[in-house]
Design a protein around this motif. Structure first.
Motif, PDB file in Angstrom:
ATOM      1  N   ASN A  38      49.317  25.247  53.365  1.00 50.30           N
ATOM      2  CA  ASN A  38      48.451  26.161  54.567  1.00 50.30           C
ATOM      3  C   ASN A  38      47.594  26.722  54.662  1.00 50.30           C
ATOM      4  OD1 ASN A  38      48.127  25.776  57.738  1.00 50.30           O
ATOM      5  ND2 ASN A  38      48.648  28.052  57.926  1.00 50.30           N
ATOM      6  N   GLY A  39      47.320  27.332  52.914  1.00 47.52           N
ATOM      7  CA  GLY A  39      46.025  28.679  52.895  1.00 47.52           C
ATOM      8  C   GLY A  39      46.393  29.630  53.112  1.00 47.52           C
ATOM      9  N   TRP A  40      47.904  29.794  52.822  1.00 46.35           N
ATOM     10  CA  TRP A  40      47.895  31.722  53.037  1.00 46.35           C
ATOM     11  C   TRP A  40      47.924  32.179  52.054  1.00 46.35           C
ATOM     12  CZ3 TRP A  40      52.791  31.756  57.656  1.00 46.35           C
ATOM     13  CH2 TRP A  40      51.827  31.348  58.663  1.00 46.35           C
ATOM     14  N   VAL A  41      48.670  31.802  50.917  1.00 45.63           N
ATOM     15  CA  VAL A  41      48.804  32.007  49.932  1.00 45.63           C
ATOM     16  C   VAL A  41      47.748  30.954  48.905  1.00 45.63           C
ATOM     17  CG1 VAL A  41      50.242  32.555  47.775  1.00 45.63           C
ATOM     18  CG2 VAL A  41      51.284  32.805  49.661  1.00 45.63           C
ATOM     19  N   LYS A  42      47.309  31.073  47.792  1.00 43.23           N
ATOM     20  CA  LYS A  42      46.335  30.359  46.907  1.00 43.23           C
ATOM     21  C   LYS A  42      45.599  30.394  46.261  1.00 43.23           C
ATOM     22  CE  LYS A  42      42.259  32.621  49.432  1.00 43.23           C
ATOM     23  NZ  LYS A  42      41.117  32.541  50.231  1.00 43.23           N
ATOM     24  N   ASP A  43      46.612  32.270  45.217  1.00 45.57           N
ATOM     25  CA  ASP A  43      45.944  32.435  43.457  1.00 45.57           C
ATOM     26  C   ASP A  43      46.482  33.800  44.033  1.00 45.57           C
ATOM     27  OD1 ASP A  43      45.146  35.006  45.541  1.00 45.57           O
ATOM     28  OD2 ASP A  43      43.151  34.558  45.136  1.00 45.57           O
ATOM     29  N   ARG A  44      46.768  34.384  42.486  1.00 42.32           N
ATOM     30  CA  ARG A  44      47.499  35.575  42.267  1.00 42.32           C
ATOM     31  C   ARG A  44      47.491  36.458  42.774  1.00 42.32           C
ATOM     32  NH1 ARG A  44      47.012  39.873  38.055  1.00 42.32           N
ATOM     33  NH2 ARG A  44      45.384  39.370  37.340  1.00 42.32           N
ATOM     34  N   ALA A  45      46.277  36.491  43.470  1.00 45.33           N
ATOM     35  CA  ALA A  45      46.465  38.153  44.240  1.00 45.33           C
ATOM     36  C   ALA A  45      47.367  37.852  46.014  1.00 45.33           C
ATOM     37  CB  ALA A  45      44.790  38.645  44.507  1.00 45.33           C
ATOM     38  N   SER A  46      47.091  36.489  46.591  1.00 50.60           N
ATOM     39  CA  SER A  46      47.454  36.167  47.533  1.00 50.60           C
ATOM     40  C   SER A  46      49.340  36.357  47.083  1.00 50.60           C
ATOM     41  CB  SER A  46      47.167  35.240  48.258  1.00 50.60           C
ATOM     42  OG  SER A  46      47.036  34.020  47.635  1.00 50.60           O
ATOM     43  N   TRP A  50      52.531  38.401  49.036  1.00 53.03           N
ATOM     44  CA  TRP A  50      53.601  38.080  49.545  1.00 53.03           C
ATOM     45  C   TRP A  50      54.168  37.763  48.887  1.00 53.03           C
ATOM     46  CZ3 TRP A  50      53.805  33.962  53.562  1.00 53.03           C
ATOM     47  CH2 TRP A  50      55.451  32.949  53.666  1.00 53.03           C
ATOM     48  N   LEU A  51      55.272  37.550  47.512  1.00 59.60           N
ATOM     49  CA  LEU A  51      56.627  37.949  47.186  1.00 59.60           C
ATOM     50  C   LEU A  51      56.264  39.590  47.604  1.00 59.60           C
ATOM     51  CD1 LEU A  51      56.131  36.685  43.745  1.00 59.60           C
ATOM     52  CD2 LEU A  51      56.804  35.905  46.153  1.00 59.60           C
ATOM     53  N   VAL A  52      55.317  40.741  47.326  1.00 54.86           N
ATOM     54  CA  VAL A  52      55.865  42.542  47.421  1.00 54.86           C
ATOM     55  C   VAL A  52      55.938  42.716  49.518  1.00 54.86           C
ATOM     56  CG1 VAL A  52      54.557  44.111  47.491  1.00 54.86           C
ATOM     57  CG2 VAL A  52      53.691  42.774  45.943  1.00 54.86           C
ATOM     58  N   ILE A 170      50.449  26.255  42.822  1.00 58.15           N
ATOM     59  CA  ILE A 170      49.010  26.833  43.593  1.00 58.15           C
ATOM     60  C   ILE A 170      48.044  25.894  43.249  1.00 58.15           C
ATOM     61  CG2 ILE A 170      47.560  28.358  43.741  1.00 58.15           C
ATOM     62  CD1 ILE A 170      49.505  30.593  44.388  1.00 58.15           C
ATOM     63  N   PRO A 171      47.572  25.565  41.145  1.00 57.28           N
ATOM     64  CA  PRO A 171      48.873  25.508  40.999  1.00 57.28           C
ATOM     65  C   PRO A 171      48.391  27.064  39.963  1.00 57.28           C
ATOM     66  CG  PRO A 171      47.567  24.411  39.692  1.00 57.28           C
ATOM     67  CD  PRO A 171      47.224  24.259  41.669  1.00 57.28           C
ATOM     68  N   GLN A 178      53.149  35.246  34.382  1.00 56.10           N
ATOM     69  CA  GLN A 178      53.426  36.246  33.130  1.00 56.10           C
ATOM     70  C   GLN A 178      53.150  37.886  33.936  1.00 56.10           C
ATOM     71  OE1 GLN A 178      55.892  35.936  31.615  1.00 56.10           O
ATOM     72  NE2 GLN A 178      56.087  33.759  32.498  1.00 56.10           N
ATOM     73  N   LYS A 179      51.457  37.782  34.455  1.00 53.13           N
ATOM     74  CA  LYS A 179      50.976  39.049  34.567  1.00 53.13           C
ATOM     75  C   LYS A 179      51.191  39.341  35.772  1.00 53.13           C
ATOM     76  CE  LYS A 179      46.449  38.093  32.394  1.00 53.13           C
ATOM     77  NZ  LYS A 179      44.867  38.005  32.624  1.00 53.13           N
ATOM     78  N   LEU A 180      51.532  38.589  37.298  1.00 49.98           N
ATOM     79  CA  LEU A 180      52.068  38.503  38.439  1.00 49.98           C
ATOM     80  C   LEU A 180      54.144  39.669  37.913  1.00 49.98           C
ATOM     81  CD1 LEU A 180      51.826  36.550  41.470  1.00 49.98           C
ATOM     82  CD2 LEU A 180      54.034  37.286  40.579  1.00 49.98           C
ATOM     83  N   MET A 181      54.740  39.054  36.979  1.00 42.61           N
ATOM     84  CA  MET A 181      55.489  38.416  36.929  1.00 42.61           C
ATOM     85  C   MET A 181      55.675  40.671  36.392  1.00 42.61           C
ATOM     86  SD  MET A 181      57.365  36.160  35.755  1.00 42.61           S
ATOM     87  CE  MET A 181      58.899  36.840  35.610  1.00 42.61           C
ATOM     88  N   LEU A 182      54.922  40.938  35.490  1.00 41.22           N
ATOM     89  CA  LEU A 182      54.518  42.850  34.922  1.00 41.22           C
ATOM     90  C   LEU A 182      53.976  43.286  35.851  1.00 41.22           C
ATOM     91  CD1 LEU A 182      54.835  43.509  31.984  1.00 41.22           C
ATOM     92  CD2 LEU A 182      52.261  43.569  31.924  1.00 41.22           C
TER      93      LEU A 182
END
Length: 227
Positions: A38-46, A50-52, A170-171, A178-182
């Motif tokens: 649906n486009g709510w999540v589309k990149d690493r920042a979004s 979402w996860l936070v 996303i992909p 890995q940056k997101l997990m860090l």
């Protein structure tokens, strides 16, 4: 014992939270697949946002407090308390998809524990098969994994599975994952401490976007993840 030396409970925890554990955790996106569609999540920042949000408004206030209460209930052999928190968790899942996930992962984890360790009494297995949290609490108690380590391991397992889903859908590139997990993992120690402060009457979640995404995912036309 040498300072910093790993112990057997450490390795048991690593096994318990491993993505290779055959309980089907990797087959669920918990609404993320529809959120991406649906486009709510589309990149690493979004994805990170979402996860936070889920971390602060579900993991800290629902999953970790119930994991802690299940651990104490098993340690004190308080079956009514364990059953009550099992039902509380199920009632807190807002969609059919999320409830079915609890049932499937609970039964799969209970079945695996029974096959891995014959020291688990059939009665104990029966009381934890309602959900994965109860199963993890039973395994931790039996394998002498301390509660704080269990909470940390559970959070890491959640973060790794969710990030892997984002990488596929996303992909994202592996490095972005890995940056997101860090980045998100820096929040996990404080999240664990905050979860200990949640009173019984405060246990619950408030993640309306995830609930909407999960309910819509149930009828999403094409899906990689289970519904």
């Amino acid at each position: 014992m040498q300072a910093g030396k790993s112990t057997l409970p450490d390795f048991r925890l690593y096994q318990l939270i491993s993505p290779s554990l055959p309980i089907g955790a990797f087959t669920y996106s918990q609404g993320l697949e529809w959120a991406i569609e649906n486009g709510w999540v589309k990149d690493r920042a979004s994805l990170e946002q979402w996860l936070v949000d889920i971390l602060h408004h579900s993991l800290v206030t629902l999953e970790l407090p119930i994991l802690q209460r299940a651990f104490h209930a098993i340690a004190s052999e308080n079956k009514p308390s364990l059953e009550m928190w099992n039902q509380w968790l199920y009632a807190s899942r807002e969609t059919k998809e999320l409830r079915l996930e609890e049932i499937q992962r609970g039964k799969a984890t209970a079945r695996l524990l029974k096959q891995l360790d014959n020291h688990f009494a059939p009665d104990a297995i029966e009381h934890v098969e309602a959900n994965q949290l109860a199963c993890f609490a039973l395994a931790a108690h039996s394998w002498h994994i301390d509660l704080k380590s269990l909470c940390a391991g559970y959070l890491w397992s959640w973060l790794e599975n969710a990030t892997t889903a984002g990488i596929k859908l996303i992909p994202l590139g592996q490095t972005d994952g890995q940056k997101l997990m860090l980045s998100v993992s820096e929040l996990l120690p404080n999240a664990i401490e905050a979860s200990y402060l949640v009173e019984d009457h405060e246990v619950g979640s408030f993640t309306p976007a995830q609930a909407i995404a999960s309910s819509r995912h149930e009828t999403q036309y094409t899906r990689l993840y289970r519904s």
